[in-house]
Design a protein around this motif. Structure first.
Motif, PDB file in Angstrom:
ATOM      1  N   HIS A 172     -26.993  -1.251  15.220  1.00 55.45           N
ATOM      2  CA  HIS A 172     -27.612  -2.355  16.176  1.00 55.45           C
ATOM      3  C   HIS A 172     -29.214  -2.162  15.578  1.00 55.45           C
ATOM      4  O   HIS A 172     -29.748  -1.216  15.545  1.00 55.45           O
ATOM      5  N   THR A 173     -29.571  -3.582  15.574  1.00 59.79           N
ATOM      6  CA  THR A 173     -31.195  -3.669  15.387  1.00 59.79           C
ATOM      7  C   THR A 173     -32.073  -3.206  16.284  1.00 59.79           C
ATOM      8  O   THR A 173     -32.168  -3.574  17.635  1.00 59.79           O
ATOM      9  N   GLU A 174     -32.996  -2.558  15.778  1.00 58.45           N
ATOM     10  CA  GLU A 174     -33.985  -2.121  16.897  1.00 58.45           C
ATOM     11  C   GLU A 174     -34.831  -3.417  16.990  1.00 58.45           C
ATOM     12  O   GLU A 174     -35.337  -4.039  16.228  1.00 58.45           O
ATOM     13  N   MET A 175     -35.231  -3.610  18.526  1.00 65.38           N
ATOM     14  CA  MET A 175     -35.932  -4.603  19.034  1.00 65.38           C
ATOM     15  C   MET A 175     -37.526  -4.295  18.917  1.00 65.38           C
ATOM     16  O   MET A 175     -37.984  -3.182  18.778  1.00 65.38           O
ATOM     17  N   ALA A 176     -38.404  -5.560  18.682  1.00 67.93           N
ATOM     18  CA  ALA A 176     -39.550  -5.244  18.457  1.00 67.93           C
ATOM     19  C   ALA A 176     -40.292  -6.058  19.539  1.00 67.93           C
ATOM     20  O   ALA A 176     -39.593  -6.611  20.405  1.00 67.93           O
ATOM     21  N   GLU A 177     -41.731  -6.084  19.841  1.00 72.55           N
ATOM     22  CA  GLU A 177     -42.327  -6.848  20.897  1.00 72.55           C
ATOM     23  C   GLU A 177     -43.726  -7.428  20.383  1.00 72.55           C
ATOM     24  O   GLU A 177     -44.183  -6.977  19.538  1.00 72.55           O
ATOM     25  N   VAL A 178     -43.662  -8.650  21.157  1.00 78.82           N
ATOM     26  CA  VAL A 178     -45.091  -9.139  21.146  1.00 78.82           C
ATOM     27  C   VAL A 178     -45.707  -8.701  22.741  1.00 78.82           C
ATOM     28  O   VAL A 178     -44.987  -8.795  23.453  1.00 78.82           O
ATOM     29  N   SER A 179     -47.068  -8.473  22.578  1.00 76.96           N
ATOM     30  CA  SER A 179     -47.618  -8.197  24.025  1.00 76.96           C
ATOM     31  C   SER A 179     -48.989  -8.669  24.132  1.00 76.96           C
ATOM     32  O   SER A 179     -49.722  -9.313  23.168  1.00 76.96           O
ATOM     33  N   GLY A 180     -49.648  -8.595  25.076  1.00 77.76           N
ATOM     34  CA  GLY A 180     -51.340  -9.086  25.358  1.00 77.76           C
ATOM     35  C   GLY A 180     -51.389  -9.142  26.640  1.00 77.76           C
ATOM     36  O   GLY A 180     -50.822  -8.719  27.676  1.00 77.76           O
ATOM     37  N   GLN A 181     -52.335 -10.205  26.898  1.00 79.12           N
ATOM     38  CA  GLN A 181     -52.963 -10.558  28.395  1.00 79.12           C
ATOM     39  C   GLN A 181     -53.094 -12.040  28.450  1.00 79.12           C
ATOM     40  O   GLN A 181     -53.391 -12.666  27.438  1.00 79.12           O
ATOM     41  N   ALA A 182     -52.885 -12.469  29.595  1.00 85.73           N
ATOM     42  CA  ALA A 182     -53.080 -13.686  29.930  1.00 85.73           C
ATOM     43  C   ALA A 182     -54.221 -13.699  30.952  1.00 85.73           C
ATOM     44  O   ALA A 182     -53.973 -13.001  31.885  1.00 85.73           O
ATOM     45  N   PHE A 183     -55.097 -14.725  30.928  1.00 85.14           N
ATOM     46  CA  PHE A 183     -56.109 -14.813  32.164  1.00 85.14           C
ATOM     47  C   PHE A 183     -56.714 -16.299  32.165  1.00 85.14           C
ATOM     48  O   PHE A 183     -56.432 -17.093  31.386  1.00 85.14           O
ATOM     49  N   PHE A 184     -57.421 -16.276  33.331  1.00 86.24           N
ATOM     50  CA  PHE A 184     -58.201 -17.511  33.699  1.00 86.24           C
ATOM     51  C   PHE A 184     -59.707 -17.213  33.952  1.00 86.24           C
ATOM     52  O   PHE A 184     -59.856 -16.079  34.574  1.00 86.24           O
ATOM     53  N   VAL A 185     -60.767 -18.145  33.546  1.00 91.16           N
ATOM     54  CA  VAL A 185     -62.196 -17.837  34.269  1.00 91.16           C
ATOM     55  C   VAL A 185     -62.440 -18.376  35.388  1.00 91.16           C
ATOM     56  O   VAL A 185     -63.540 -18.134  35.967  1.00 91.16           O
ATOM     57  N   GLU A 186     -61.734 -19.549  35.752  1.00 90.15           N
ATOM     58  CA  GLU A 186     -62.156 -20.265  37.059  1.00 90.15           C
ATOM     59  C   GLU A 186     -62.083 -19.324  38.276  1.00 90.15           C
ATOM     60  O   GLU A 186     -61.313 -18.609  38.405  1.00 90.15           O
TER      61      GLU A 186
END
Length: 461
Positions: A25-39
């Motif tokens: 079974h292939t080991e999963m990878a991930e992307v990560s980070g954050q989303a935001f707004f300045v209003e």
């Protein structure tokens, strides 16, 4: 004995051989980070964030989705996220991005408007994304819905009345009024709201009192009008303003509606709003179910019930979007012989019998054995009616909210009563300039926006 020992061996060998044939079974990878707004804007606590990982390598074709994460009840930013993906699906020659959207129910609040590439072509697997506020579509009189309007209106016997008015999609409203410095001074109402024929006013048709009318000066401001739909001449503030985020209040009080119970679940269609919602299995729900089962004739049919309770947003058993839910607190009665009245709606100018009720600020009189003053606007531009004594005929023309009568004529019979009123009506028809329909009322004005005539829709055909 030897055969009985050998029988289990063959299946065991097949299972072992099958396991050895499966790839690792292939080991999963991930992307990560954050989303935001300045209003500087508060979003509802139940807001939903959706972040997707997509292949954007094929110009002119829809992006291919490789993974996503959906987060509910996210509250205020920043929003941390992770998306798992299968590295075997990644082609180093392709380009990939992540994109984010923030929702309040079905309404899109914020969205990323830039391409944030990840994974290949030396781009990282961790990103920080700024989202931009989605502006309402131009031209919609009320702007994005649902919307919450709030303010403090003048009060003759208290410091002020704190009001929150929630306008939902589909024409439903919830209203909460709190009289300052009064014990038990909070009142709730709900029902349906209507825009006028030319989108300049909103009327509330609830259960507590006569319809209230508000001027819609812009999508962010509602100003209370008097009972005749005119502006209140005062230096005091009678306006409510749109709040940064819609946070609908719950309704609490007496209500009536059509209840049905089927497949182990109850549903309630409230009469004033038309909202069809699930019933929570708490409070006085058992009494509600039992009363229904005693009086209903066929499974699943609707029965009118009265009760005290609350209408609140709850998460359903399946899904992650809150929905309006009835919490029955005190069951009162079940009446299978009753039905909800027809919902209020905007009357049509044409093919409606319009009974005259107000003539130049005077209440219209009706006389026995005489026709009542009225008008009917036919589809082909013909105008017909009566001034209360003689028949009227003519033509009319419309352009936007402007209206013009011409070629007016009438019979010339003498009537025992009401001749002065009939003559006055005929003269006023020569001065009309524009009109407005609000619910079941037609209002006609002169060029100075002075109310000349008010009619009531009697029979919609």
């Amino acid at each position: 004995m030897r055969n009985s020992l050998k029988l289990p061996i063959l299946p065991l060998l097949l299972v072992v051989a099958g396991c050895a044939a499966n790839p690792t079974h292939t080991e999963m990878a991930e992307v990560s980070g954050q989303a935001f707004f300045v209003e500087r804007m508060a979003v509802p606590s139940h807001a939903r964030l959706e972040v997707v990982l997509e292949d954007i390598s094929r110009p002119g074709m829809a992006a291919e989705r490789l993974g996503e994460t959906i987060m509910t009840n996210v509250g205020q930013p920043p929003y941390e996220f992770q998306i798992e993906y299968d590295p075997a699906e990644i082609d180093p020659r392709h380009s990939y991005r992540v994109a984010a959207r923030l929702y309040d129910g079905d309404r899109l609040l914020f969205v990323t408007d830039q391409v944030h590439q990840v994974i290949t072509r030396d781009f990282p697997s961790e990103v920080s994304m700024r989202m931009k506020q989605v502006q309402p579509a131009p031209g919609h009189p009320l702007g994005p819905l649902p919307a919450s309007f709030a303010g403090t209106l003048p009060c003759a016997s208290c410091p002020g009345i704190d009001i929150q008015l929630d306008l939902l999609s589909g024409g439903v409203f919830f209203l909460r009024e709190t009289y300052q410095d009064r014990e038990n001074g909070t009142f709730h109402d709900m029902g349906r709201y209507l825009l006028s024929s030319h989108d300049d006013q909103v009327s509330l048709h609830g259960g507590r009192e006569a319809p209230r009318r508000w001027e819609l000066s812009d999508p962010d401001t509602l100003t209370l009008l008097d009972t005749e739909g005119a502006r209140i001449e005062s230096e005091l503030n009678y306006s409510l303003t749109r709040q940064d985020a819609a946070e609908p209040v719950e309704f609490a009080g007496l209500m009536r509606g059509l209840y049905r119970y089927l497949a182990g679940a109850g549903r309630f269609r409230e009469c004033l709003t038309g909202l069809d919602m699930p019933v929570a299995t708490e409070g006085d729900n058992r009494a509600l179910e039992q009363a229904y089962l005693e009086v209903r004739e066929n499974p699943g049919e609707e029965v009118m019930v009265s009760l005290e309770g609350r209408i609140s947003q709850r998460l359903p058993m399946e899904g992650n979007e809150p929905e309006w839910t009835l919490i029955p607190e005190n069951f009162i009665e079940a009446r299978p012989d009753l039905a909800c009245p027809e919902p209020v709606r905007l009357a049509d100018l044409r093919n409606t019998y319009w009974r005259l009720t107000l003539l130049d600020e005077a209440i219209v009189q009706r006389f026995p054995n005489q026709r009542e003053p009225h008008l009917v606007f036919h589809e082909d531009g013909r105008l017909a009616g009566s001034d209360g004594c003689n028949r009227l005929a003519g033509r009319y023309a419309l352009e936007g909210s402007s209206i013009e009568f011409f070629e007016l004529a009438g019979t010339r019979m003498a009537c025992p009563e009401g001749m002065a009123q009939a003559d006055h009506f005929a003269r006023v028809l020569q001065r009309v300039d524009h009109y407005r329909i609000m619910a079941r009322h037609l209002e006609v004005f002169d060029a100075d926006r002075r109310l000349l005539l008010r009619f009531e829709a009697v029979a919609l055909r």
